[in-house]
Design a protein around this motif. Sequence first.
Motif, PDB file in Angstrom:
ATOM      1  N   HIS A 309     -12.188   8.017   4.975  1.00 21.61           N
ATOM      2  CA  HIS A 309     -11.017   8.864   4.757  1.00 21.61           C
ATOM      3  C   HIS A 309     -10.501   8.550   3.359  1.00 21.61           C
ATOM      4  CE1 HIS A 309      -7.508  11.285   5.949  1.00 21.61           C
ATOM      5  NE2 HIS A 309      -6.819  10.440   5.205  1.00 21.61           N
ATOM      6  N   GLU A 310     -10.719   9.480   2.432  1.00 22.32           N
ATOM      7  CA  GLU A 310     -10.310   9.249   1.060  1.00 22.32           C
ATOM      8  C   GLU A 310      -8.792   9.275   0.943  1.00 22.32           C
ATOM      9  OE1 GLU A 310     -12.227  11.816  -1.685  1.00 22.32           O
ATOM     10  OE2 GLU A 310     -14.252  11.114  -1.190  1.00 22.32           O
ATOM     11  N   LEU A 311      -8.289   8.412   0.075  1.00 23.93           N
ATOM     12  CA  LEU A 311      -6.853   8.270  -0.114  1.00 23.93           C
ATOM     13  C   LEU A 311      -6.457   8.750  -1.499  1.00 23.93           C
ATOM     14  CD1 LEU A 311      -6.525   4.632   1.252  1.00 23.93           C
ATOM     15  CD2 LEU A 311      -5.927   6.711   2.490  1.00 23.93           C
ATOM     16  N   GLU A 312      -5.283   9.344  -1.582  1.00 25.80           N
ATOM     17  CA  GLU A 312      -4.729   9.653  -2.880  1.00 25.80           C
ATOM     18  C   GLU A 312      -4.350   8.343  -3.553  1.00 25.80           C
ATOM     19  OE1 GLU A 312      -1.560  12.476  -2.756  1.00 25.80           O
ATOM     20  OE2 GLU A 312      -2.428  13.519  -1.030  1.00 25.80           O
ATOM     21  N   THR A 313      -4.527   8.305  -4.875  1.00 32.85           N
ATOM     22  CA  THR A 313      -4.247   7.068  -5.603  1.00 32.85           C
ATOM     23  C   THR A 313      -2.833   6.586  -5.373  1.00 32.85           C
ATOM     24  OG1 THR A 313      -5.830   7.706  -7.315  1.00 32.85           O
ATOM     25  CG2 THR A 313      -4.258   5.970  -7.880  1.00 32.85           C
ATOM     26  N   LYS A 314      -1.870   7.510  -5.328  1.00 34.09           N
ATOM     27  CA  LYS A 314      -0.478   7.105  -5.155  1.00 34.09           C
ATOM     28  C   LYS A 314      -0.217   6.500  -3.782  1.00 34.09           C
ATOM     29  CE  LYS A 314       1.082  11.699  -3.666  1.00 34.09           C
ATOM     30  NZ  LYS A 314       1.979  12.826  -3.965  1.00 34.09           N
ATOM     31  N   LYS A 315      -1.140   6.705  -2.848  1.00 31.33           N
ATOM     32  CA  LYS A 315      -0.972   6.146  -1.514  1.00 31.33           C
ATOM     33  C   LYS A 315      -1.919   4.972  -1.271  1.00 31.33           C
ATOM     34  CE  LYS A 315       0.317  10.629   0.460  1.00 31.33           C
ATOM     35  NZ  LYS A 315      -0.092  11.697   1.392  1.00 31.33           N
ATOM     36  N   SER A 316      -2.508   4.452  -2.335  1.00 34.25           N
ATOM     37  CA  SER A 316      -3.609   3.511  -2.160  1.00 34.25           C
ATOM     38  C   SER A 316      -3.170   2.085  -1.876  1.00 34.25           C
ATOM     39  CB  SER A 316      -4.508   3.520  -3.396  1.00 34.25           C
ATOM     40  OG  SER A 316      -3.800   3.045  -4.528  1.00 34.25           O
ATOM     41  N   GLN A 317      -1.883   1.763  -2.087  1.00 38.99           N
ATOM     42  CA  GLN A 317      -1.445   0.392  -1.828  1.00 38.99           C
ATOM     43  C   GLN A 317      -1.384   0.146  -0.322  1.00 38.99           C
ATOM     44  OE1 GLN A 317      -1.095  -1.876  -4.180  1.00 38.99           O
ATOM     45  NE2 GLN A 317      -1.571  -0.401  -5.768  1.00 38.99           N
ATOM     46  N   PHE A 318      -2.140  -0.841   0.127  1.00 39.38           N
ATOM     47  CA  PHE A 318      -2.320  -1.092   1.546  1.00 39.38           C
ATOM     48  C   PHE A 318      -1.400  -2.210   2.016  1.00 39.38           C
ATOM     49  CE2 PHE A 318      -6.081  -1.193   4.758  1.00 39.38           C
ATOM     50  CZ  PHE A 318      -5.498  -0.154   5.460  1.00 39.38           C
ATOM     51  N   GLY A 319      -0.966  -2.161   3.272  1.00 38.89           N
ATOM     52  CA  GLY A 319      -0.191  -3.237   3.855  1.00 38.89           C
ATOM     53  C   GLY A 319      -1.064  -4.428   4.195  1.00 38.89           C
ATOM     54  N   LEU A 320      -0.426  -5.489   4.681  1.00 37.25           N
ATOM     55  CA  LEU A 320      -1.137  -6.744   4.938  1.00 37.25           C
ATOM     56  C   LEU A 320      -1.570  -6.888   6.389  1.00 37.25           C
ATOM     57  CD1 LEU A 320       1.059  -9.145   2.786  1.00 37.25           C
ATOM     58  CD2 LEU A 320      -1.205  -8.235   2.245  1.00 37.25           C
ATOM     59  N   ASN A 321      -1.187  -5.953   7.248  1.00 40.02           N
ATOM     60  CA  ASN A 321      -1.642  -6.002   8.632  1.00 40.02           C
ATOM     61  C   ASN A 321      -1.532  -4.612   9.236  1.00 40.02           C
ATOM     62  OD1 ASN A 321       1.122  -5.687   9.067  1.00 40.02           O
ATOM     63  ND2 ASN A 321       1.265  -7.294  10.596  1.00 40.02           N
ATOM     64  N   SER A 322      -1.806  -4.504  10.492  1.00 40.25           N
ATOM     65  CA  SER A 322      -1.681  -3.232  11.214  1.00 40.25           C
ATOM     66  C   SER A 322      -1.154  -3.548  12.605  1.00 40.25           C
ATOM     67  CB  SER A 322      -3.037  -2.518  11.297  1.00 40.25           C
ATOM     68  OG  SER A 322      -3.972  -3.300  12.023  1.00 40.25           O
ATOM     69  N   VAL A 367      10.540   7.407 -12.504  1.00 35.79           N
ATOM     70  CA  VAL A 367      10.816   7.376 -11.069  1.00 35.79           C
ATOM     71  C   VAL A 367       9.844   6.400 -10.414  1.00 35.79           C
ATOM     72  CG1 VAL A 367      10.895   8.700  -8.933  1.00 35.79           C
ATOM     73  CG2 VAL A 367      11.675   9.736 -11.074  1.00 35.79           C
ATOM     74  N   ARG A 368      10.385   5.463  -9.660  1.00 35.41           N
ATOM     75  CA  ARG A 368       9.547   4.464  -8.996  1.00 35.41           C
ATOM     76  C   ARG A 368       9.922   4.362  -7.524  1.00 35.41           C
ATOM     77  NH1 ARG A 368       9.931  -0.235 -13.639  1.00 35.41           N
ATOM     78  NH2 ARG A 368       8.314   0.605 -15.022  1.00 35.41           N
ATOM     79  N   SER A 369       9.018   3.760  -6.767  1.00 31.14           N
ATOM     80  CA  SER A 369       9.276   3.537  -5.345  1.00 31.14           C
ATOM     81  C   SER A 369       9.907   2.173  -5.149  1.00 31.14           C
ATOM     82  CB  SER A 369       7.979   3.628  -4.549  1.00 31.14           C
ATOM     83  OG  SER A 369       8.196   3.246  -3.210  1.00 31.14           O
ATOM     84  N   ARG A 370      10.883   2.098  -4.250  1.00 33.53           N
ATOM     85  CA  ARG A 370      11.502   0.814  -3.926  1.00 33.53           C
ATOM     86  C   ARG A 370      10.634   0.005  -2.972  1.00 33.53           C
ATOM     87  NH1 ARG A 370      17.933   1.553  -2.896  1.00 33.53           N
ATOM     88  NH2 ARG A 370      17.721  -0.715  -2.766  1.00 33.53           N
ATOM     89  N   ASN A 371       9.679   0.646  -2.322  1.00 35.24           N
ATOM     90  CA  ASN A 371       8.919  -0.003  -1.263  1.00 35.24           C
ATOM     91  C   ASN A 371       7.949  -1.038  -1.807  1.00 35.24           C
ATOM     92  OD1 ASN A 371      10.193   1.682   0.525  1.00 35.24           O
ATOM     93  ND2 ASN A 371       8.505   3.146   0.624  1.00 35.24           N
ATOM     94  N   SER A 372       7.714  -2.046  -1.018  1.00 37.76           N
ATOM     95  CA  SER A 372       6.696  -3.041  -1.346  1.00 37.76           C
ATOM     96  C   SER A 372       5.315  -2.421  -1.212  1.00 37.76           C
ATOM     97  CB  SER A 372       6.823  -4.238  -0.408  1.00 37.76           C
ATOM     98  OG  SER A 372       5.715  -5.093  -0.534  1.00 37.76           O
ATOM     99  N   ASN A 373       4.389  -2.871  -2.055  1.00 38.26           N
ATOM    100  CA  ASN A 373       3.027  -2.352  -1.959  1.00 38.26           C
ATOM    101  C   ASN A 373       2.148  -3.180  -1.029  1.00 38.26           C
ATOM    102  OD1 ASN A 373       2.496  -4.650  -3.420  1.00 38.26           O
ATOM    103  ND2 ASN A 373       1.929  -3.602  -5.297  1.00 38.26           N
TER     104      ASN A 373
END
Length: 472
Positions: A309-322, A367-373
């Motif tokens: 499942h290809e990801l858009e680059t802007k959505k590519s930062q992955f979390g550390l667990n699921s 414009v930046r995201s406040r969220n952790s990557n």
Amino acid sequence: MTIASGLKTPTMIRISLILIFIGGLFSRYNESPKHFSPIQKTFPLIWKAKVGTACFRGNILLDSNQVIFGSNGYSFMDYTFFDNLSGLYLLNPKNGKILKHVVANNLGDMDINGVLLYQDKLYFGNDNEEFICANRNGDMLWRIPASGDIEHEPILIKTKKRDMIVYATETGEVCALDPANGNTCWSYFIPGFKGWKPGDNRSIFKVKSYFSNTQSFFTKPAIADLDKDGINDLVYVTNDKKIIALNGKNGKLQWPIIISKGRYDNTISNIGDHASPVFAVKEILWDSAQEYKPSILFFDASGSEIRKHELETKKSQFGLNSVHTSDNRTAFCFENSIFITNATGYFEEINRNRNYKTKDYYGDTVVRSRNSNASVISQTIFSYKGNTNCIFVLNQHDDAFWGDGFVEIISLDSKKILGTWQIPSGSELAPVISDVNRDGKLDVLISGYDRYLYCYDLGIPTENIQYFNTNN
């Protein structure tokens, strides 16, 4: 009048310019982000305890009488020969009082990255290249030398003849032990292994290891019965661009997946089940022009690719667990979304984007995201404010206020963020949601970079738990 007007005009201009300047300041201030509401305003603080930091590879265990916590002490990287905050902590769940602090050495790196509770005993490795077994009171029963630092919590493998405790070292060994005495049941060594083995000079090895970093095994494996023999096997993502499957019964290599131009993220999940596993891992490929192509790779028990499942680059930062849900879905945390999938190919996203305006290095507005990557998700699914399947997400940092972290409750059903709260410090350990103080209501344990473990009262009845994941 003319003279008076002439005198008044520059004064008025100066006043106007000052007002415009002040107005501009307040305007920029109003456009800038505000701190989220402090968590204790909604969820009261029950207690906090100074127990050191904890990394995302660790865990927090609860039993009827205590909170069990493995600490990295003052810092993840130790620059001295002794850290009096690292080690194993046993805490009173009602008030956070430290019942016992097991350091185990006067010298050495005693950072602990996860603890296994098995048959009333505690099993854990450390960054001092050793593996330890203790009783519930923290008294050591045995300790053995290891071939390198142990960076993830131990794994239990059950067979008909015996149970085994499995750990891995950053130098490249996976080892299964007899829980009773620490005797080796089997070991797997990577090709070209350069860590310590029995018979080698231990002193020379320990000096060399102090100046080295992770080379092979870093995060815990995904678990599943790959060969249908009734025994769970282990699937590791390694730090040298491989995914390897090891037989849980004897430690033999079953298959590798090797990537030449790219890498895999450390997070790997079995989104199927133990009998019919489907593994998901983030893959990042790059071409000769160093163009990055992120995707989620899905593969089966034989290591064969099922789909991508290809990801858009802007959505590519992955979390550390699921986290798994009761209806066989798995939720992953991206920088700006929650990505939900399952073994059959279902995909869904929940937008969690939080943008803010700031100035870059050149003074331009960006414009930046406040969220952790690299966020983490609690392993408890619960109902909140009439929403059945809710998750608790922790962001390591608030990009707008770097010293802060923040948490949010997100509904997987309504696809809405139900609340966001600032926490006293950034963090990377997955929060633990349980009835910690045994009052019939759910609490949350949050470990901070400020070296405190916090316990907050969520005020949610324990019967609101929908699902608790123990396999990830």
